[in-house]
Design a protein around this motif. Structure first.
Motif, PDB file in Angstrom:
ATOM      1  N   ALA A  88      32.555  56.302  85.504  1.00 41.79           N
ATOM      2  CA  ALA A  88      32.553  54.997  86.152  1.00 41.79           C
ATOM      3  C   ALA A  88      31.798  53.975  85.299  1.00 41.79           C
ATOM      4  CB  ALA A  88      31.941  55.093  87.538  1.00 41.79           C
ATOM      5  N   ALA A  89      30.677  54.381  84.728  1.00 47.00           N
ATOM      6  CA  ALA A  89      29.910  53.486  83.865  1.00 47.00           C
ATOM      7  C   ALA A  89      30.696  53.141  82.605  1.00 47.00           C
ATOM      8  CB  ALA A  89      28.571  54.121  83.505  1.00 47.00           C
ATOM      9  N   LEU A  90      31.375  54.122  82.050  1.00 50.77           N
ATOM     10  CA  LEU A  90      32.185  53.890  80.857  1.00 50.77           C
ATOM     11  C   LEU A  90      33.345  52.947  81.169  1.00 50.77           C
ATOM     12  CD1 LEU A  90      32.753  54.554  77.907  1.00 50.77           C
ATOM     13  CD2 LEU A  90      34.092  56.506  78.689  1.00 50.77           C
ATOM     14  N   ALA A  91      33.984  53.134  82.304  1.00 45.08           N
ATOM     15  CA  ALA A  91      35.092  52.258  82.692  1.00 45.08           C
ATOM     16  C   ALA A  91      34.610  50.823  82.883  1.00 45.08           C
ATOM     17  CB  ALA A  91      35.742  52.784  83.965  1.00 45.08           C
ATOM     18  N   ALA A  92      33.431  50.646  83.462  1.00 47.50           N
ATOM     19  CA  ALA A  92      32.882  49.303  83.648  1.00 47.50           C
ATOM     20  C   ALA A  92      32.559  48.664  82.303  1.00 47.50           C
ATOM     21  CB  ALA A  92      31.645  49.357  84.521  1.00 47.50           C
ATOM     22  N   ARG A  93      32.116  49.462  81.361  1.00 47.86           N
ATOM     23  CA  ARG A  93      31.777  48.948  80.027  1.00 47.86           C
ATOM     24  C   ARG A  93      33.020  48.539  79.250  1.00 47.86           C
ATOM     25  NH1 ARG A  93      28.000  46.688  77.003  1.00 47.86           N
ATOM     26  NH2 ARG A  93      27.924  47.495  74.921  1.00 47.86           N
ATOM     27  N   VAL A  94      34.086  49.309  79.401  1.00 47.36           N
ATOM     28  CA  VAL A  94      35.310  49.060  78.651  1.00 47.36           C
ATOM     29  C   VAL A  94      36.036  47.818  79.169  1.00 47.36           C
ATOM     30  CG1 VAL A  94      37.588  50.022  78.123  1.00 47.36           C
ATOM     31  CG2 VAL A  94      35.573  51.451  77.946  1.00 47.36           C
ATOM     32  N   LYS A  95      35.851  47.474  80.423  1.00 45.08           N
ATOM     33  CA  LYS A  95      36.535  46.319  80.995  1.00 45.08           C
ATOM     34  C   LYS A  95      36.188  45.023  80.272  1.00 45.08           C
ATOM     35  CE  LYS A  95      37.267  47.960  85.663  1.00 45.08           C
ATOM     36  NZ  LYS A  95      36.938  47.773  87.078  1.00 45.08           N
ATOM     37  N   GLY A  96      35.056  44.979  79.606  1.00 51.46           N
ATOM     38  CA  GLY A  96      34.697  43.824  78.804  1.00 51.46           C
ATOM     39  C   GLY A  96      34.112  42.676  79.601  1.00 51.46           C
ATOM     40  N   GLU A  97      33.612  42.909  80.763  1.00 52.66           N
ATOM     41  CA  GLU A  97      33.041  41.855  81.582  1.00 52.66           C
ATOM     42  C   GLU A  97      31.562  41.629  81.273  1.00 52.66           C
ATOM     43  OE1 GLU A  97      34.665  40.765  84.811  1.00 52.66           O
ATOM     44  OE2 GLU A  97      36.554  41.731  84.355  1.00 52.66           O
ATOM     45  N   ASP A  98      31.047  42.332  80.299  1.00 50.01           N
ATOM     46  CA  ASP A  98      29.632  42.255  79.957  1.00 50.01           C
ATOM     47  C   ASP A  98      29.375  41.023  79.085  1.00 50.01           C
ATOM     48  OD1 ASP A  98      27.001  42.796  79.536  1.00 50.01           O
ATOM     49  OD2 ASP A  98      27.332  44.485  78.190  1.00 50.01           O
ATOM     50  N   PRO A  99      28.558  40.075  79.536  1.00 48.91           N
ATOM     51  CA  PRO A  99      28.306  38.887  78.718  1.00 48.91           C
ATOM     52  C   PRO A  99      27.463  39.184  77.477  1.00 48.91           C
ATOM     53  CG  PRO A  99      26.919  38.848  80.663  1.00 48.91           C
ATOM     54  CD  PRO A  99      27.854  40.023  80.812  1.00 48.91           C
ATOM     55  N   GLU A 100      26.803  40.319  77.422  1.00 50.81           N
ATOM     56  CA  GLU A 100      25.985  40.692  76.281  1.00 50.81           C
ATOM     57  C   GLU A 100      26.772  41.451  75.220  1.00 50.81           C
ATOM     58  OE1 GLU A 100      22.718  39.950  75.865  1.00 50.81           O
ATOM     59  OE2 GLU A 100      22.870  38.753  77.679  1.00 50.81           O
ATOM     60  N   ARG A 101      28.053  41.532  75.371  1.00 49.34           N
ATOM     61  CA  ARG A 101      28.872  42.339  74.474  1.00 49.34           C
ATOM     62  C   ARG A 101      28.908  41.765  73.068  1.00 49.34           C
ATOM     63  NH1 ARG A 101      33.233  46.270  75.904  1.00 49.34           N
ATOM     64  NH2 ARG A 101      34.349  46.530  73.971  1.00 49.34           N
ATOM     65  N   GLY A 102      28.953  40.461  72.916  1.00 49.33           N
ATOM     66  CA  GLY A 102      28.881  39.858  71.593  1.00 49.33           C
ATOM     67  C   GLY A 102      30.229  39.419  71.078  1.00 49.33           C
ATOM     68  N   ASP A 103      30.179  38.764  69.937  1.00 47.76           N
ATOM     69  CA  ASP A 103      31.362  38.208  69.308  1.00 47.76           C
ATOM     70  C   ASP A 103      31.678  39.045  68.076  1.00 47.76           C
ATOM     71  OD1 ASP A 103      33.392  36.567  68.471  1.00 47.76           O
ATOM     72  OD2 ASP A 103      32.048  35.090  67.579  1.00 47.76           O
ATOM     73  N   VAL A 104      32.610  39.964  68.205  1.00 48.96           N
ATOM     74  CA  VAL A 104      32.897  40.898  67.112  1.00 48.96           C
ATOM     75  C   VAL A 104      33.414  40.183  65.873  1.00 48.96           C
ATOM     76  CG1 VAL A 104      34.300  42.884  66.424  1.00 48.96           C
ATOM     77  CG2 VAL A 104      33.204  42.849  68.650  1.00 48.96           C
ATOM     78  N   PRO A 105      34.388  39.273  65.955  1.00 50.52           N
ATOM     79  CA  PRO A 105      34.828  38.605  64.720  1.00 50.52           C
ATOM     80  C   PRO A 105      33.708  37.834  64.037  1.00 50.52           C
ATOM     81  CG  PRO A 105      36.454  38.296  66.432  1.00 50.52           C
ATOM     82  CD  PRO A 105      35.259  38.937  67.077  1.00 50.52           C
ATOM     83  N   GLY A 106      32.795  37.269  64.806  1.00 53.39           N
ATOM     84  CA  GLY A 106      31.660  36.577  64.207  1.00 53.39           C
ATOM     85  C   GLY A 106      30.761  37.517  63.432  1.00 53.39           C
ATOM     86  N   TRP A 107      30.495  38.696  63.987  1.00 55.19           N
ATOM     87  CA  TRP A 107      29.650  39.669  63.288  1.00 55.19           C
ATOM     88  C   TRP A 107      30.342  40.211  62.049  1.00 55.19           C
ATOM     89  CZ3 TRP A 107      24.756  39.776  63.714  1.00 55.19           C
ATOM     90  CH2 TRP A 107      24.154  39.400  64.901  1.00 55.19           C
ATOM     91  N   VAL A 108      31.662  40.369  62.125  1.00 56.95           N
ATOM     92  CA  VAL A 108      32.397  40.831  60.941  1.00 56.95           C
ATOM     93  C   VAL A 108      32.297  39.778  59.842  1.00 56.95           C
ATOM     94  CG1 VAL A 108      34.694  41.389  60.059  1.00 56.95           C
ATOM     95  CG2 VAL A 108      33.935  42.329  62.235  1.00 56.95           C
ATOM     96  N   MET A 109      32.465  38.510  60.201  1.00 59.66           N
ATOM     97  CA  MET A 109      32.376  37.437  59.222  1.00 59.66           C
ATOM     98  C   MET A 109      30.979  37.375  58.604  1.00 59.66           C
ATOM     99  SD  MET A 109      33.137  33.380  59.638  1.00 59.66           S
ATOM    100  CE  MET A 109      31.659  33.074  60.585  1.00 59.66           C
ATOM    101  N   ILE A 110      29.947  37.521  59.413  1.00 56.31           N
ATOM    102  CA  ILE A 110      28.573  37.499  58.893  1.00 56.31           C
ATOM    103  C   ILE A 110      28.347  38.659  57.934  1.00 56.31           C
ATOM    104  CG2 ILE A 110      26.165  37.864  59.563  1.00 56.31           C
ATOM    105  CD1 ILE A 110      26.793  36.188  62.071  1.00 56.31           C
ATOM    106  N   THR A 111      28.858  39.839  58.282  1.00 61.96           N
ATOM    107  CA  THR A 111      28.688  41.012  57.416  1.00 61.96           C
ATOM    108  C   THR A 111      29.407  40.825  56.085  1.00 61.96           C
ATOM    109  OG1 THR A 111      28.528  42.406  59.376  1.00 61.96           O
ATOM    110  CG2 THR A 111      29.001  43.504  57.293  1.00 61.96           C
ATOM    111  N   VAL A 112      30.633  40.321  56.128  1.00 59.24           N
ATOM    112  CA  VAL A 112      31.399  40.111  54.892  1.00 59.24           C
ATOM    113  C   VAL A 112      30.740  39.034  54.034  1.00 59.24           C
ATOM    114  CG1 VAL A 112      33.612  39.278  54.003  1.00 59.24           C
ATOM    115  CG2 VAL A 112      33.564  40.954  55.842  1.00 59.24           C
ATOM    116  N   MET A 113      30.278  37.969  54.655  1.00 58.84           N
ATOM    117  CA  MET A 113      29.635  36.906  53.882  1.00 58.84           C
ATOM    118  C   MET A 113      28.320  37.374  53.269  1.00 58.84           C
ATOM    119  SD  MET A 113      30.432  33.579  56.218  1.00 58.84           S
ATOM    120  CE  MET A 113      29.540  32.469  55.166  1.00 58.84           C
ATOM    121  N   THR A 114      27.577  38.211  53.989  1.00 50.91           N
ATOM    122  CA  THR A 114      26.338  38.761  53.439  1.00 50.91           C
ATOM    123  C   THR A 114      26.621  39.644  52.238  1.00 50.91           C
ATOM    124  OG1 THR A 114      25.318  38.678  55.627  1.00 50.91           O
ATOM    125  CG2 THR A 114      24.282  40.111  53.985  1.00 50.91           C
TER     126      THR A 114
END
Length: 68
Positions: free
Chosen positions: A12-38
């Motif tokens: 149940a906890a995993l299903a709630a996490r996968v739904k993506g309703e968590d505001p703390e989840r973050g911006d994945v494309p932004g982190w990828v861009m930061i990693t590539v630029m670094t």
């Protein structure tokens, strides 16, 4: 029976996490861009100054290991 309840709670906890309703989840494309630029910045600095960086690190390590 206890392990079944534990498994149900975990799923149940995993299903709630996968739904993506968590505001703390973050911006994945932004982190990828930061990693590539670094990585690009590291390469841009390392390529022209490689010998100077290697010499500086070698000298620092030598001075630490030799005692001064």
């Amino acid at each position: 029976m206890r392990s079944y309840a534990y498994l149900t709670a975990v799923l149940a906890a995993l299903a709630a996490r996968v739904k993506g309703e968590d505001p703390e989840r973050g911006d994945v494309p932004g982190w990828v861009m930061i990693t590539v630029m670094t990585a690009a910045l590291v390469l841009a600095i390392l390529i022209p100054f490689r010998t100077a960086i290697v010499d500086a690190v070698t000298n620092a390590l030598t001075s630490v290991t030799s005692g001064g």
